[in-house]
Design a protein around this motif. Structure first.
Motif, PDB file in Angstrom:
ATOM      1  N   PHE A   1     -15.019  -0.742  -4.515  1.00 11.07           N
ATOM      2  CA  PHE A   1     -14.605   0.396  -3.889  1.00 11.07           C
ATOM      3  C   PHE A   1     -13.272   0.840  -4.394  1.00 11.07           C
ATOM      4  CE2 PHE A   1     -13.155   3.221  -0.637  1.00 11.07           C
ATOM      5  CZ  PHE A   1     -14.289   4.055  -0.452  1.00 11.07           C
ATOM      6  N   TYR A   2     -12.255   0.054  -4.464  1.00  6.06           N
ATOM      7  CA  TYR A   2     -11.015   0.373  -4.701  1.00  6.06           C
ATOM      8  C   TYR A   2     -10.701   0.310  -6.102  1.00  6.06           C
ATOM      9  CZ  TYR A   2      -9.371   1.095   0.015  1.00  6.06           C
ATOM     10  OH  TYR A   2      -9.219   1.630   1.577  1.00  6.06           O
ATOM     11  N   PHE A   3     -11.342  -0.468  -6.749  1.00  6.24           N
ATOM     12  CA  PHE A   3     -11.007  -0.772  -8.495  1.00  6.24           C
ATOM     13  C   PHE A   3     -11.889  -0.565  -9.395  1.00  6.24           C
ATOM     14  CE2 PHE A   3      -8.374  -3.218  -5.490  1.00  6.24           C
ATOM     15  CZ  PHE A   3      -7.087  -2.969  -6.024  1.00  6.24           C
ATOM     16  N   LEU A   4     -13.198  -1.107  -9.148  1.00  9.98           N
ATOM     17  CA  LEU A   4     -14.129  -0.839 -10.348  1.00  9.98           C
ATOM     18  C   LEU A   4     -14.674   0.692 -10.365  1.00  9.98           C
ATOM     19  CD1 LEU A   4     -15.876  -2.919 -12.044  1.00  9.98           C
ATOM     20  CD2 LEU A   4     -17.895  -2.835 -10.338  1.00  9.98           C
ATOM     21  N   PHE A   5     -14.980   1.139  -9.283  1.00  8.78           N
ATOM     22  CA  PHE A   5     -15.424   2.574  -9.256  1.00  8.78           C
ATOM     23  C   PHE A   5     -14.487   3.499 -10.144  1.00  8.78           C
ATOM     24  CE2 PHE A   5     -18.324   2.898  -5.418  1.00  8.78           C
ATOM     25  CZ  PHE A   5     -19.357   2.370  -6.045  1.00  8.78           C
ATOM     26  N   TRP A   6     -13.128   3.103 -10.099  1.00 10.68           N
ATOM     27  CA  TRP A   6     -11.935   4.052 -10.645  1.00 10.68           C
ATOM     28  C   TRP A   6     -11.636   3.414 -11.990  1.00 10.68           C
ATOM     29  CZ3 TRP A   6     -12.148   7.956  -7.672  1.00 10.68           C
ATOM     30  CH2 TRP A   6     -12.759   7.834  -6.270  1.00 10.68           C
ATOM     31  N   GLY A   7     -12.408   2.510 -12.448  1.00  8.50           N
ATOM     32  CA  GLY A   7     -12.230   1.821 -13.785  1.00  8.50           C
ATOM     33  C   GLY A   7     -10.974   1.276 -13.943  1.00  8.50           C
TER      34      GLY A   7
ATOM     35  N   ASP B   1      10.586  10.010 -25.581  1.00  7.68           N
ATOM     36  CA  ASP B   1       9.082  10.260 -25.579  1.00  7.68           C
ATOM     37  C   ASP B   1       8.302  10.287 -23.882  1.00  7.68           C
ATOM     38  OD1 ASP B   1       7.882  10.591 -28.159  1.00  7.68           O
ATOM     39  OD2 ASP B   1       9.252   8.592 -28.471  1.00  7.68           O
ATOM     40  N   ILE B   2       7.775  10.929 -23.683  1.00  2.06           N
ATOM     41  CA  ILE B   2       7.210  11.232 -22.223  1.00  2.06           C
ATOM     42  C   ILE B   2       5.923  10.116 -22.334  1.00  2.06           C
ATOM     43  CG2 ILE B   2       5.848  12.652 -20.706  1.00  2.06           C
ATOM     44  CD1 ILE B   2       8.763  13.233 -21.155  1.00  2.06           C
ATOM     45  N   ALA B   3       5.827   9.421 -21.071  1.00  2.00           N
ATOM     46  CA  ALA B   3       4.664   8.795 -20.984  1.00  2.00           C
ATOM     47  C   ALA B   3       4.381   8.567 -19.367  1.00  2.00           C
ATOM     48  CB  ALA B   3       4.957   7.106 -21.585  1.00  2.00           C
ATOM     49  N   ILE B   4       3.224   7.867 -18.963  1.00  2.00           N
ATOM     50  CA  ILE B   4       3.222   7.549 -17.525  1.00  2.00           C
ATOM     51  C   ILE B   4       3.244   5.727 -17.459  1.00  2.00           C
ATOM     52  CG2 ILE B   4       1.261   7.415 -15.857  1.00  2.00           C
ATOM     53  CD1 ILE B   4       1.717  10.373 -16.645  1.00  2.00           C
ATOM     54  N   VAL B   5       3.642   5.546 -16.369  1.00  2.00           N
ATOM     55  CA  VAL B   5       3.769   4.186 -15.952  1.00  2.00           C
ATOM     56  C   VAL B   5       2.805   4.173 -14.741  1.00  2.00           C
ATOM     57  CG1 VAL B   5       5.111   2.348 -14.890  1.00  2.00           C
ATOM     58  CG2 VAL B   5       6.225   3.828 -16.328  1.00  2.00           C
ATOM     59  N   ASP B   6       1.732   3.042 -15.029  1.00  2.00           N
ATOM     60  CA  ASP B   6       0.975   2.942 -14.134  1.00  2.00           C
ATOM     61  C   ASP B   6       0.742   1.379 -13.799  1.00  2.00           C
ATOM     62  OD1 ASP B   6      -0.653   5.298 -14.069  1.00  2.00           O
ATOM     63  OD2 ASP B   6      -1.481   4.836 -15.979  1.00  2.00           O
ATOM     64  N   GLY B   7       0.400   1.342 -12.472  1.00  2.00           N
ATOM     65  CA  GLY B   7       0.293  -0.085 -11.940  1.00  2.00           C
ATOM     66  C   GLY B   7      -1.126  -0.667 -12.411  1.00  2.00           C
ATOM     67  N   GLU B   8      -1.207  -1.972 -12.485  1.00  2.00           N
ATOM     68  CA  GLU B   8      -2.699  -2.610 -13.040  1.00  2.00           C
ATOM     69  C   GLU B   8      -2.822  -3.855 -12.025  1.00  2.00           C
ATOM     70  OE1 GLU B   8      -4.226  -3.245 -17.206  1.00  2.00           O
ATOM     71  OE2 GLU B   8      -3.897  -4.945 -16.277  1.00  2.00           O
TER      72      GLU B   8
END
Lengths: 164, 277
Positions: free
Chosen positions: A116-122, B191-198
């Motif tokens: 629900f929180y991760f897979l759907f949003w890739g 340079d402009i970018a986006i920091v995303d969590g993973e």
């Protein structure tokens, strides 16, 4: 007195869950004691009260998580319902059986959260989620069941005594 | 006793007397000369025995002393251990106070510098109950002027933003949370970018710098700051440093792995920048 024990249990487990369990993190994973309590209690009682308990715990988990309200509420209620349905056919008041239930239901629960929180949003590696989150959490919860089960059993017995 | 026997006794007594006087005379004479042959002979004969017995007595006495002192030593050892434990505890406590003092001093300096505008100092009181999200609870909320989307920092850099504000507490999502996204700028190249969590990187306390063009010329060690774009995070707050650059197969754009300036494992106190909403 009817709901005092359960209310106290939810309150104490919520505090432990959010403020203490970080200290016993294993491989970056903490057990979900509230979910374990729902499964144990529902397996033990198998009645409407256990399903209500599941809903309350789910709602509390939603509030504590700061995410969308409803996800944990739905899943905890379903977990309680499933356990309540199975309590007569499969459960024989054995903590080992409870631990096995906790293992599988936790795995399913965590998998649904991931979907629900991760897979759907890739977002999120599936194998990482399986091996680093879902399986460790399921095992940790199953081990925790040996601690939570006697507590919930005691509460269930106290309630029965109170009713009598 | 007969007369004859009496005479014999008398003769014996006189002989002894004479011998005694003779010895006394010899002793007197030799003591002046510094040599006592009797003493020398006896001394030579007695010395090994005396030394041996003395050695044995000393050792045996030592063993008895050892057993006698053992109890006292044990007690003393126990007392000293307790003292060491107590002092170690005090030392640990003082080190904790020292670290806390350093952290608070840094926060105070940042707060007093006025760069960030009006801020509220908060303490982290709880963490996410699950294993999927990097969300934590702080001990202040709307009653202290904190609102949703207020930015949270420490003296080292950006922590995240407020996602839920109650009257006395608020929930903060950190920049390493998989749902987090922050507009960023590479300090050196602009340079402009986006920091995303993973999910996987967040486990190691890292995050991703996305949408970096291959021509950006990123190098490990480059610092990343907030760009101010997006309307939530003010410009110029340090996010972290680049540790690794991963090029995309297409070569058009890749991503970089960022080590945040804030250590999310050890974070205790934060500052919330009031946005005045």
């Amino acid at each position: 007195m009817k709901y005092v024990f359960l209310t106290l249990t939810v309150f104490l487990l919520s505090i432990v869950q959010t403020a203490v369990l970080g200290l016993v993190e294993i491989f970056g994973v903490i057990p979900n004691l509230l979910l374990v309590s729902v499964i144990c209690y529902s397996l033990m009682r198998g009645d409407l009260r256990s399903i209500i308990y599941g809903s309350v715990v789910g709602f509390v988990l939603d509030i504590l998580s700061g995410k969308m309200v409803g996800m944990n509420l739905l899943m905890c209620t379903l977990a309680a319902l499933l356990c309540a349905c199975l309590f007569e056919t499969l459960f024989n008041n054995n903590s080992f059986v409870a631990a096995v239930f906790v293992l599988w239901i936790t795995a399913l629960y965590e998998l649904l959260i991931y979907v629900f929180y991760f897979l759907f949003w890739g977002n999120g590696d599936f194998l990482f989620a399986i091996f680093n989150k879902i399986i460790p959490c399921a095992i940790y919860n199953a081990v925790s069941a040996f601690l939570i089960y006697p507590i919930m059993r005691k509460i269930s017995l106290l309630e029965k005594t109170d009713n009598d | 006793m007969t007369q004859r026997t009496k005479k014999a006794w008398l003769i014996f007594a006189i002989i002894i007397l004479v011998i005694s006087v003779a010895f006394m005379g010899i002793s007197f004479a030799t003591s002046r000369g510094g040599v006592n042959p009797g003493d020398g002979i006896f001394g030579a004969v007695l010395k090994p025995f005396q030394s041996g017995i003395s050695f044995v007595c000393e050792k045996v006495g030592g063993v008895f002393d050892f057993f006698g002192d053992m109890k006292a030593l044990k007690e003393e050892n126990l007392e000293l251990r307790e003292e060491v434990d107590e002092l170690s505890g005090q030392n640990r406590e003082l080190l904790n106070y020292r670290k806390e003092n350093e952290r608070l001093r840094q926060l105070l300096e940042l707060k007093e510098s006025g760069i960030l505008g009006e801020t509220v100092g908060c303490e982290i009181i709880a963490k996410d109950p699950g294993n999927w999200f990097d969300i934590f609870t702080i001990d202040k909320g709307k009653n202290h002027g904190i609102n949703v989307n207020d930015v949270v920092v420490t003296a080292k850099g950006l922590v995240g933003r407020v996602v839920e504000a109650g009257p006395v507490s608020a929930k903060v999502v950190s920049i390493i949370d998989a749902a987090s996204s922050v507009g960023a700028i590479v300090t050196r190249t602009e340079d402009i970018a986006i920091v995303d969590g993973e999910l996987a990187l967040g486990e190691e306390g890292l995050c991703r710098l996305n949408y970096v063009t291959s021509g950006a010329g990123l190098i490990p060690g480059d610092t990343i700051e907030t760009s101010g774009l997006g309307g939530i995070y003010p410009k110029g707050i340090l996010i972290g440093t680049v540790t690794e650059i991963v090029d995309n197969i297409s070569g058009l754009s890749g991503y970089a792995i960022i080590k945040p300036a804030v250590d999310f494992e050890r974070i205790r106190e934060v500052l919330v920048i009031k946005q005045g909403k």
